[in-house]
Every structure is written in C-alpha cells, then in structure tokens.
Design an enzyme around this catalytic site. Structure first.
Site, PDB file in Angstrom:
ATOM      1  N   ASP A  46       0.828  -1.107   0.082  1.00 47.42           N
ATOM      2  CA  ASP A  46      -0.208  -0.064  -0.125  1.00 47.42           C
ATOM      3  C   ASP A  46       0.897   1.319  -0.243  1.00 47.42           C
ATOM      4  O   ASP A  46       0.356   2.240  -0.170  1.00 47.42           O
ATOM      5  CB  ASP A  46      -0.986  -0.105   1.162  1.00 47.42           C
ATOM      6  N   SER A  47       2.144   1.130   0.132  1.00 49.78           N
ATOM      7  CA  SER A  47       3.079   2.202  -0.218  1.00 49.78           C
ATOM      8  C   SER A  47       3.152   2.696  -1.513  1.00 49.78           C
ATOM      9  O   SER A  47       3.499   3.922  -1.638  1.00 49.78           O
ATOM     10  CB  SER A  47       4.500   1.678   0.024  1.00 49.78           C
ATOM     11  N   ASP A  85      -1.310  -6.216  -0.385  1.00 50.97           N
ATOM     12  CA  ASP A  85      -1.343  -5.762   0.605  1.00 50.97           C
ATOM     13  C   ASP A  85      -2.752  -5.075   0.677  1.00 50.97           C
ATOM     14  O   ASP A  85      -3.270  -4.199   0.108  1.00 50.97           O
ATOM     15  CB  ASP A  85      -0.198  -4.513   0.456  1.00 50.97           C
ATOM     16  N   LYS A 115      -1.354  -9.505   2.761  1.00 49.60           N
ATOM     17  CA  LYS A 115      -0.677  -9.073   3.796  1.00 49.60           C
ATOM     18  C   LYS A 115      -1.626  -8.020   4.681  1.00 49.60           C
ATOM     19  O   LYS A 115      -2.274  -7.307   4.315  1.00 49.60           O
ATOM     20  CB  LYS A 115       0.540  -8.246   3.670  1.00 49.60           C
ATOM     21  N   GLU A 117      -1.652  -5.581   8.441  1.00 52.38           N
ATOM     22  CA  GLU A 117      -1.072  -4.848   9.385  1.00 52.38           C
ATOM     23  C   GLU A 117      -1.711  -5.324  10.871  1.00 52.38           C
ATOM     24  O   GLU A 117      -2.841  -5.382  10.814  1.00 52.38           O
ATOM     25  CB  GLU A 117      -0.990  -3.448   9.218  1.00 52.38           C
ATOM     26  N   GLU A 180       8.764  -4.643  10.855  1.00 51.38           N
ATOM     27  CA  GLU A 180       9.297  -3.007  10.701  1.00 51.38           C
ATOM     28  C   GLU A 180       9.628  -2.240  11.848  1.00 51.38           C
ATOM     29  O   GLU A 180       9.023  -1.998  12.662  1.00 51.38           O
ATOM     30  CB  GLU A 180       8.032  -2.589   9.643  1.00 51.38           C
TER      31      GLU A 180
HETATM   32  O1  KIV Z   1       3.373  -1.047   1.701  1.00 52.63           O
HETATM   33  C1  KIV Z   1       4.629  -1.395   1.707  1.00 52.63           C
HETATM   34  O2  KIV Z   1       5.505  -1.449   0.847  1.00 52.63           O
HETATM   35  C2  KIV Z   1       4.837  -2.374   2.843  1.00 52.63           C
HETATM   36  C3  KIV Z   1       6.210  -2.874   3.044  1.00 52.63           C
HETATM   37  C4  KIV Z   1       7.299  -1.943   3.036  1.00 52.63           C
HETATM   38  C5  KIV Z   1       6.604  -3.764   4.093  1.00 52.63           C
HETATM   39  O3  KIV Z   1       3.934  -2.715   3.751  1.00 52.63           O
END
Ligand code: KIV
Length: 263
Positions: A46-47, A85, A115, A117, A180
């Site tokens: 989600d980055s 994510d 993934k 969180e 992280e």
């Molecule tokens: O969103 C992302 O890129 C992440 C990673 C940096 C672990 O969650």
C-alpha cells in the site's frame, strides 16, 4: 525455469537458512525486472499511495486501486510469489468484508496471498482468512496504517508486546511476518522463536529475509530517505538528467536528427 515460490518454499528457505528477498512492485515492467533478477516475493504494497500516487501516507489507497496494480504485477511474475497488501479500511470493519476483499486479491489480482497490518488485534482475522485458504503474511512493529495512533514513523521498542504479537500471529496461522522498524536485538529474538519466516524492514540483519520499497532501492523516491534504506541506484537523478536533455534538444532543434528521421 525455477519453480514458483510458494508459502511452503518460503518456510523451507527458513529451515535451510536461505535468506528470503522481498521487494515491492506496482506495475508490469518493474515486476518483470525484479522477477528476472531473482526476487523471491513481490509485494504490491500500500506504499504505492506514497511512491506512485504521491499521497502523504498509505491511508488513501483503495481496494480497486490495489487490485488494479496487483493484476499487472502478477502477470509479470513467473517465479516470484505475489502478495497483495490489504489497504486501510479493507479489513478493519468486519471479518466478512475482509474475507471478500482478500478474496479479490487472489481472484481478480492473481496474488497468492495477502498481507495485513497488526498483531494480536488481527489474530481472529488471520484465522478466518486461513480457514478459507487465503494465506496471510502478518506485519508488526511500525504499521504505517496506524500512523495517527503511533504519532509518526517511529522505531517501535516495546519488546514484550512485539514478541507477544509475533507469537500470536504465528499461532493464528500466518505463514510469515514482516517486522518493521524494530531494534535488531528484538527482531533476532523473534526470528529465533518463530517457526515461520520473518521479513525485516528496518529490523536489522537477523531476520529470515528483507523487504524494501523498489522506489527506495532505485533512488526514485526523494521526499525522505529512512535510515534503513540503501539506494542501489540513483534513478531519480538519472531520469531528471535524461528528461532535461530531451527538453533542451527539442527546444534547440537538435532532436530529431537524421538518425531518428524516416527518409
Ligand atoms: O506497503 C509496503 O510497501 C509495505 C512494506 C514496506 C513492508 O508494507
């Protein structure tokens, strides 16, 4: 071609002491290059809200946008395993909604897992997702979706809580966990206590694998560079230089020359 990376091959890598390499990807072109370069896991993080969409943090990205990017990455990944994510508010409201959204990553996006969180607070959700055969990578420590609660991007140092969260997500059925921004000593302890692989970002060298954001690795994201980032190239600077030269050459009538002109 080597066979596709799976949740079981990642577990085997931990058992054999082979480091797992994870990198984010958001489109076909970079995913293909990363896959060919030997990356084991491609995370459609989600980055992308920050590095692709130019947003302040990761909160605004939507499910539709995540699925759109995941599909491009999955099409490019011949060997690497693709992880979708789950974005903010796609899994917090109810387990039922979370299952439907996670399912979209596999069904429409072509990912092999998702993934989420959080530690203990998402353990029920991890159990529910694994029950419907959606493998889950957990993510503890600095969880960027909780930025407003955490008060910023800060190193997380509550050792007891971190260890307990790691054990809880493993117990709930996660096949791996991202650690992280936590001190190396703590991530080392977690890695030794868990059966599942740990993937670190800003968590030192003791983890079973590492993950970075591709725009950081390539020096493309220039707004800030966290301590844990190593830039392996300066593509931001190189791209700016190349485009400036193109601008100049068009303005000065240097491009196109006869070399680039049909006769
Ligand atoms: O969103 C992302 O890129 C992440 C990673 C940096 C672990 O969650």
């Amino acid at each position: 071609m080597e066979s596709k990376v799976t949740v079981t091959s990642l577990l085997k890598m931990k058992q054999e002491g082979k480091k797992i390499v994870m990198l984010t990807a958001y489109d076909y072109l970079y995913a293909k290059i990363a896959d060919e370069a030997g990356v084991d896991v491609l995370l459609v993080g989600d980055s992308l809200a920050m590095v692709v969409q130019g947003k302040e943090n990761t909160l605004p990205v939507t499910m539709d946008e995540m699925v759109y990017h995941t599909e491009m990455v999955a099409r490019a990944a011949k060997r690497a395993m693709v992880v979708g994510d789950m974005p903010f508010m796609s899994y917090q409201a109810s387990v039922e909604e979370a299952i439907r959204n996670a399912g979209r990553f596999l069904k429409e996006g072509g990912a092999s897992s998702v993934k989420v969180e959080g530690g203990a607070q998402v353990s029920k959700l991890i159990k529910a997702l694994t029950t419907v055969d959606i493998p889950v990578m957990a993510h503890i420590g600095l969880t960027p979706q909780s930025i407003h609660k955490l008060g910023g991007f800060k190193v997380q140092r509550d050792e007891d809580r971190l260890i307990s969260d790691a054990l809880t997500v493993e117990d709930a059925g996660a096949y791996s966990v991202v650690l992280e921004c936590i001190p190396q000593e703590v991530s080392q302890k977690i890695t030794e206590r868990l059966t599942i692989p740990t993937i670190g970002i800003g968590a030192g060298s003791g983890c079973d694998g590492q993950v970075l954001v591709i725009h950081d690795v390539l020096g493309l994201f220039e707004r800030f560079v966290p301590k844990f980032v190593k830039q392996y190239a300066q593509l931001g600077k190189k791209t700016r230089k190349a485009i400036s030269q193109y601008v100049r050459e068009v303005q000065e009538g240097v491009f196109p020359s006869s070399e680039h002109t049909y006769k």
